[in-house]
Design a protein around this motif. Structure first.
Motif, short mmCIF file in Angstrom:
data_model
loop_
_atom_site.label_atom_id
_atom_site.label_comp_id
_atom_site.label_asym_id
_atom_site.label_seq_id
_atom_site.Cartn_x
_atom_site.Cartn_y
_atom_site.Cartn_z
N ARG A 184 48.31 34.78 38.94
CA ARG A 184 47.12 33.95 39.12
C ARG A 184 45.85 34.80 39.10
NH1 ARG A 184 48.17 28.94 41.90
NH2 ARG A 184 49.50 27.76 40.46
N GLU A 185 45.91 36.00 39.70
CA GLU A 185 44.75 36.89 39.72
C GLU A 185 44.44 37.43 38.33
OE1 GLU A 185 45.28 38.40 44.35
OE2 GLU A 185 45.79 39.76 42.70
N ILE A 186 45.47 37.79 37.60
CA ILE A 186 45.27 38.24 36.21
C ILE A 186 44.58 37.15 35.41
CG2 ILE A 186 46.50 38.80 34.07
CD1 ILE A 186 48.67 40.10 35.93
N ASP A 187 45.05 35.93 35.60
CA ASP A 187 44.45 34.80 34.89
C ASP A 187 43.00 34.59 35.32
OD1 ASP A 187 44.89 32.27 33.19
OD2 ASP A 187 44.07 31.49 35.06
N ALA A 188 42.73 34.64 36.61
CA ALA A 188 41.38 34.41 37.11
C ALA A 188 40.39 35.43 36.56
CB ALA A 188 41.38 34.45 38.64
N LEU A 189 40.88 36.65 36.32
CA LEU A 189 40.02 37.71 35.78
C LEU A 189 39.82 37.60 34.27
CD1 LEU A 189 41.43 40.70 37.84
CD2 LEU A 189 39.07 39.88 37.92
N GLY A 190 40.62 36.75 33.61
CA GLY A 190 40.49 36.59 32.17
C GLY A 190 41.63 37.17 31.37
N GLY A 191 42.75 37.47 32.04
CA GLY A 191 43.89 38.09 31.35
C GLY A 191 44.79 37.10 30.66
N LEU A 192 45.90 37.63 30.12
CA LEU A 192 46.79 36.87 29.22
C LEU A 192 47.96 36.17 29.90
CD1 LEU A 192 47.43 39.13 26.08
CD2 LEU A 192 46.43 36.84 26.10
N MET A 193 48.56 36.79 30.90
CA MET A 193 49.91 36.42 31.33
C MET A 193 50.04 34.96 31.75
SD MET A 193 52.44 38.35 34.05
CE MET A 193 53.16 39.49 32.88
N GLY A 194 49.09 34.44 32.51
CA GLY A 194 49.18 33.05 32.95
C GLY A 194 49.12 32.07 31.80
N TYR A 251 45.74 40.63 54.47
CA TYR A 251 44.86 39.46 54.50
C TYR A 251 45.41 38.34 53.62
CZ TYR A 251 42.12 43.44 56.06
OH TYR A 251 41.71 44.58 56.70
N ARG A 252 46.72 38.08 53.74
CA ARG A 252 47.37 37.18 52.79
C ARG A 252 46.94 35.73 52.92
NH1 ARG A 252 51.18 39.82 55.64
NH2 ARG A 252 52.38 38.73 57.24
N LEU A 253 46.46 35.31 54.09
CA LEU A 253 45.97 33.95 54.18
C LEU A 253 44.69 33.79 53.35
CD1 LEU A 253 46.36 31.16 55.36
CD2 LEU A 253 45.08 31.86 57.39
N HIS A 254 43.93 34.85 53.24
CA HIS A 254 42.73 34.86 52.41
C HIS A 254 43.08 35.02 50.93
CE1 HIS A 254 38.59 35.64 51.27
NE2 HIS A 254 38.93 36.81 50.77
N LEU A 255 44.17 35.75 50.65
CA LEU A 255 44.57 36.05 49.26
C LEU A 255 45.65 35.07 48.79
CD1 LEU A 255 44.82 39.96 49.42
CD2 LEU A 255 42.82 38.55 48.91
N ARG A 256 45.36 33.78 48.85
CA ARG A 256 46.34 32.78 48.43
C ARG A 256 46.37 32.66 46.91
NH1 ARG A 256 43.03 30.07 51.82
NH2 ARG A 256 42.54 28.55 50.19
N SER A 257 47.48 32.13 46.41
CA SER A 257 47.57 31.96 44.96
C SER A 257 46.66 30.85 44.46
CB SER A 257 49.02 31.66 44.56
OG SER A 257 49.46 30.44 45.12
N ASP A 258 46.36 29.86 45.32
CA ASP A 258 45.55 28.73 44.86
C ASP A 258 44.08 29.08 44.73
OD1 ASP A 258 43.96 27.52 47.48
OD2 ASP A 258 45.83 28.51 48.02
N ASN A 259 43.59 30.13 45.43
CA ASN A 259 42.17 30.43 45.39
C ASN A 259 41.84 31.69 44.60
OD1 ASN A 259 42.88 32.53 47.08
ND2 ASN A 259 41.57 31.95 48.77
N ALA A 260 42.78 32.15 43.78
CA ALA A 260 42.54 33.38 43.01
C ALA A 260 41.31 33.26 42.12
CB ALA A 260 43.77 33.72 42.17
N ASP A 261 41.08 32.08 41.56
CA ASP A 261 39.90 31.92 40.71
C ASP A 261 38.62 32.00 41.52
OD1 ASP A 261 40.52 29.50 41.99
OD2 ASP A 261 39.70 28.28 40.36
N GLN A 262 38.60 31.41 42.71
CA GLN A 262 37.40 31.47 43.54
C GLN A 262 37.11 32.90 43.98
OE1 GLN A 262 35.55 28.45 44.02
NE2 GLN A 262 37.02 28.08 42.37
N ARG A 263 38.15 33.71 44.17
CA ARG A 263 37.96 35.10 44.56
C ARG A 263 37.54 36.00 43.41
NH1 ARG A 263 42.79 37.20 45.45
NH2 ARG A 263 44.16 35.38 45.30
N LEU A 264 38.12 35.78 42.23
CA LEU A 264 38.06 36.82 41.19
C LEU A 264 37.34 36.43 39.91
CD1 LEU A 264 41.67 38.28 41.57
CD2 LEU A 264 39.53 39.18 42.47
N THR A 265 37.22 35.13 39.61
CA THR A 265 36.56 34.78 38.35
C THR A 265 35.10 35.26 38.30
OG1 THR A 265 38.05 32.93 37.93
CG2 THR A 265 35.92 32.87 36.83
#
Length: 618
Positions: free
Chosen positions: A64-74, A441-455
């Motif tokens: 999800r983080e790779i995707d949020a940053l603009g990567g390919l895998m997702g 800090y895994r409650l902060h680093l959830r899979s659902d908010n990866a775009d809000q954190r990293l995009t």
């Protein structure tokens, strides 16, 4: 955004067509650098060497983080997945983890298609024999590389993402075959070249299970494992997945299976002394499981199709390097597999890696400027870990050439940041695998908010395209609308936000409440974001305070010219460790294995004293 000052054949050269290499090349080309991806076989680009699956605990967060940053895998996983499941949904949202079974052949084809269509990217077939460097002032820097046929490719930065191919040696029982993957040769010359330019190498081991023919299984006695309905996509760019999903199945080993293995441990390379390197603790071979967990009567196995139309079933859970005749007996002892036809036997592979005290948080080597490492060469295991490193390495290769600060993600920002910080401060002695438990800090680093954190970070460095940015901005505005609606709505004689903290509150009920007044419908992802932030408001606030304290330590920079050998207050082990790893901040210094709070305090006193001395001089 990229404006090189020196004309070369290529700005960035990526070695390796696996997941790390694909993401590195994608990132570098996307940032406008003239990029070459060099691989032994163009047909092998994007190939899934082991399980054709993406995601899982911790790993799904990184995708999800790779995707949020603009990567390919997702994106590729959503386009080629054949079964999607969200893991850990009975637990808290911090550990919800997306996982997908992919079509092995279609996945690789989709990676190749996207790379072929990428501007600024040249795909080259060849075996890299030597990396060239030049020293003008300071440490040496990369100038290019030579292929096995004598071709010289000039480049200002090189990303090495060679997977398990560096002096790869495959083991099946007593049989030894040079190679990094079944049917593909090893890369031998490059290891010697890396040593020649000053890098220390080590050896690690990984393995893979047998594959069986799908028509040779007894499905009547296997336990079905269906996908989720509806499937949840990986990419924040994917609205929905409408394709039908395939079935996976579950079975178990038994005492007969274990007896076959115990009686043949003397023929197992892991126990005969034939394999001398260290394998992954958290993904052990079946023979290792039988020895380490001798009290367990059975081990769960997952039978997973390698493709929608493939005859091959991946036997997840029985990774092995036992001889073929023993593998036959082991497989046929398992319920539902009594008549299974083995299409590919399991094997272990040993390969060279670079111990990670030799890289920085940017993934650049300390020995050579412009030389970056990504993936299993850094001691990690798994496609997801490799892809995350590849994206960062490719980005930083370009940023380094442009004279920009590297992209370094903090432990409080991303699982990718946790992984890279772990690699640098706690160099692994065994293949590193990501888990949610590694993140403070895994409650902060959830899979659902990866775009809000990293995009926003991806947009700042140039990886995020206009379409993705518009979608992110629309979601951000949608979340604000839901927040306002929740703040303005009362429920059960109290604020709606307070009701959301109750155990019986659900996202579906929130949607019904907000829609009751006839207002506009809210997208599901915006409802989920507000629901989770309200439900865990107290925990998130507490974790945010912890993050602020963490950032204070991370903000204390360690001068690059500290002479650790002269710090008499430090233990000798601490002096040697600090000199080897050369931490950037006090926080990073404190996370190094073997470093005590007293060591960190001594270093802090020294830094403070230097600052006061400089202030007095001024």
């Amino acid at each position: 955004m990229y404006n090189p000052s020196v004309e070369t054949a290529f700005d960035v050269i990526v070695i390796g067509g696996g997941h790390a290499g694909a993401e590195a090349a994608w990132a570098a080309a996307r940032l406008g650098a003239r990029t070459a991806l060099v691989t032994m076989s163009l047909d092998a680009i994007g190939r899934m060497s082991c399980n054709p699956a993406v995601g899982g605990l911790g790993k799904g967060h990184m995708v999800r983080e790779i995707d949020a940053l603009g990567g390919l895998m997702g994106l590729v996983t959503d386009a080629t997945g054949i079964q999607f499941r969200m893991l850990n949904t009975t637990k808290g949202p911090a550990v919800w983890a997306p996982r997908a079974q992919a079509d092995r052949a279609v996945y690789a084809a989709e990676v190749r298609r996207r790379l072929h269509e990428a501007p600024n990217l040249d795909l080259r077939e060849g075996l890299v024999e030597q990396i060239h460097t030049f020293r003008d002032a300071g440490r040496p820097h990369v100038t290019g590389l030579t292929l096995g046929d004598g071709t010289f490719l000039k480049g200002q930065a090189v990303v090495v993402a060679t997977g398990t191919f560096l002096r790869g040696l495959m083991h099946t029982g007593e049989a030894l075959t040079p190679g990094g993957r079944i049917g593909e040769p090893a890369a031998s010359g490059l290891s010697a070249s890396l040593q020649a330019i000053g890098l220390e190498l080590g050896r690690l081991k990984t393995g893979t299970p047998p594959r069986v023919h799908r028509d040779s299984l007894d499905y009547d006695v296997l336990t079905p494992q269906p996908g989720d309905d509806p499937p949840v996509p990986f990419s924040f760019m994917t609205d929905r997945i409408d394709r039908p999903q395939v079935q996976c199945w579950i079975t178990w080993t038994n005492e007969r299976t274990h007896e076959f293995i115990r009686n043949n441990l003397h023929r197992a390379p892991l126990y005969s002394g034939q394999i001398k390197s260290t394998g992954p603790r958290y993904c052990p071979s079946i023979e290792d499981k039988i020895v380490r967990f001798a009290d367990k009567a059975r081990h769960q196995l997952f039978l997973e199709p390698e493709g929608r139309d493939s005859d091959r079933i991946y036997c997840n859970g029985i990774s092995t390097s036992l001889p073929r005749d023993v593998q036959d007996a082991v497989v046929h002892s398992i319920r539902g597999m009594e008549r299974a036809t083995i299409l590919q036997y399991g094997y272990a592979v040993e390969y060279d890696f670079v111990p990670t005290h030799q890289i920085t948080l940017s993934l650049e080597t300390k020995a050579v400027r412009g030389l970056f490492l990504a993936g299993q060469i850094n001691g990690t295991s798994g496609y997801e870990e490799a892809a995350g490193q590849g994206l960062i390495a490719g980005t930083n290769a370009v940023r380094g050439l442009a004279g920009q600060e590297p992209l370094v993600l903090g432990r409080d920002e991303a699982y990718i940041g946790v992984m890279i910080d772990d690699l640098v401060t706690r160099p692994p002695a065994e293949p590193y695998r990501m888990f949610t438990s590694r993140a403070e800090y895994r409650l902060h680093l959830r899979s659902d908010n990866a775009d809000q954190r990293l995009t926003p970070i991806g947009r700042r460095v140039g990886l995020v395209c206009d379409d993705r940015w518009r979608r992110w901005d629309a979601k951000r505005e949608g979340i604000e609308r839901v927040r306002r609606a929740v703040a303005e709505t009362s429920w059960n004689h109290g604020p709606l936000r307070d009701w959301l903290k109750r155990p019986d509150a659900t996202i579906g009920e929130l949607d019904r409440i907000l829609s009751a007044g006839g207002g506009p419908a809210f997208p599901a992802d915006t409802l989920e974001a507000v629901f989770l932030e309200a439900r865990y408001e107290g925990y998130l606030a507490r974790q945010q305070r912890q993050i602020e304290r963490f950032r204070q330590l991370e903000g204390v920079a360690i001068p690059s010219d500290v002479d650790y050998s002269a710090l008499s207050g430090l233990r000798r082990e601490a002096r040697e460790t600090f000199a080897r790893i050369n931490p950037n901040t006090l926080g990073q210094a404190g996370r190094i294995s073997g470093i005590t709070p007293a060591d960190t305090m001594t270093l802090w006193i020294h830094i403070s004293s230097r600052r006061r001395s400089k202030a007095d001089v001024r």
